[in-house]
Design a protein around this motif. Structure first.
Motif, PDB file in Angstrom:
ATOM      1  N   GLU A 176       0.847  -1.186   0.000  1.00  0.00           N
ATOM      2  CA  GLU A 176       0.000   0.000   0.000  1.00  0.00           C
ATOM      3  C   GLU A 176       0.882   1.235   0.000  1.00  0.00           C
ATOM      4  O   GLU A 176       2.019   1.205   0.462  1.00  0.00           O
ATOM      5  CB  GLU A 176      -0.898   0.033   1.248  1.00  0.00           C
ATOM      6  N   SER A 177       0.329   2.304  -0.477  1.00  0.00           N
ATOM      7  CA  SER A 177       1.000   3.591  -0.430  1.00  0.00           C
ATOM      8  C   SER A 177       0.457   4.341   0.785  1.00  0.00           C
ATOM      9  O   SER A 177      -0.699   4.747   0.790  1.00  0.00           O
ATOM     10  CB  SER A 177       0.735   4.366  -1.722  1.00  0.00           C
ATOM     11  N   VAL A 178       1.291   4.483   1.818  1.00  0.00           N
ATOM     12  CA  VAL A 178       0.857   5.112   3.058  1.00  0.00           C
ATOM     13  C   VAL A 178       1.755   6.312   3.370  1.00  0.00           C
ATOM     14  O   VAL A 178       2.896   6.383   2.926  1.00  0.00           O
ATOM     15  CB  VAL A 178       0.877   4.120   4.246  1.00  0.00           C
ATOM     16  N   ASN A 218      -3.588   5.437   4.738  1.00  0.00           N
ATOM     17  CA  ASN A 218      -3.736   5.019   3.353  1.00  0.00           C
ATOM     18  C   ASN A 218      -4.795   5.925   2.752  1.00  0.00           C
ATOM     19  O   ASN A 218      -5.983   5.813   3.055  1.00  0.00           O
ATOM     20  CB  ASN A 218      -4.170   3.547   3.287  1.00  0.00           C
ATOM     21  N   ASN A 232       5.526  -0.606   2.267  1.00  0.00           N
ATOM     22  CA  ASN A 232       5.236   0.768   1.886  1.00  0.00           C
ATOM     23  C   ASN A 232       5.691   0.988   0.456  1.00  0.00           C
ATOM     24  O   ASN A 232       6.866   0.883   0.153  1.00  0.00           O
ATOM     25  CB  ASN A 232       5.929   1.753   2.836  1.00  0.00           C
TER      26      ASN A 232
END
Length: 164
Positions: free
Chosen positions: A79-81, A124, A162
């Protein structure tokens, strides 16, 4: 009119009673056919089965043992957090909670900090979820070991990679 109804009913009843009879010859034909089939089949001879011969297994001592870590089969979510509260993220993180409300995520983060973890909150933006990270690592092996240890208290802990 009444005569015709009674006459038709009687005629239908007579036809029904006489047309449904099975003849004795039909049963006889079926019996003869089955008898011919039975006599045409040769009598099966009983067979005696023998157990297959198996060679014994030789026991050999193990001279070398190789332990292989199966880290490639450990599932990791990518995920892009972005960091909301904490000291900073590395590539792999152990997530113990996901919340839609930031206050709930920060409450769990405080409990984790009291338990001795370097807890952080990340967001997120795609799913609008706040993730509570218990620990973060640069390599996957350390993250897997930490996740397995944390699962004693938080059985739903999972790994996050990440993407940023």
């Amino acid at each position: 009119m009444k005569k015709y109804t009674v006459l038709c009913a009687g005629l239908c009843l007579a036809m029904a009673m006489t047309s449904c009879k099975t003849s004795e010859s039909a049963y006889k034909k079926a019996y003869e056919k089955a008898k011919q089939y039975d006599t045409a089949q040769p009598a099966a001879q009983p067979t005696i089965e023998t157990a297959p011969v198996v060679t014994p297994v030789e026991a050999k001592p193990a001279t070398e043992t190789q332990v292989v870590d199966n880290l490639d089969n450990v599932s990791v979510r990518q995920e892009s957090v972005s960091l909301v509260n904490g000291s900073g993220l590395k590539a792999f993180s152990v997530v113990v909670g996901s919340f839609g409300v930031r206050a709930n995520a920060e409450g769990l983060m405080q409990r984790l900090k009291e338990a001795g973890y370097d807890a952080q909150v990340v967001k997120n933006d795609e799913k609008n979820m706040f993730r509570v990270v218990a620990s973060t690592f640069a390599d996957k092996a350390s993250a897997v070991a930490s996740r397995d240890q944390i699962r004693a208290s938080y059985p739903d802990a999972w790994l996050l990679y990440n993407a940023r």
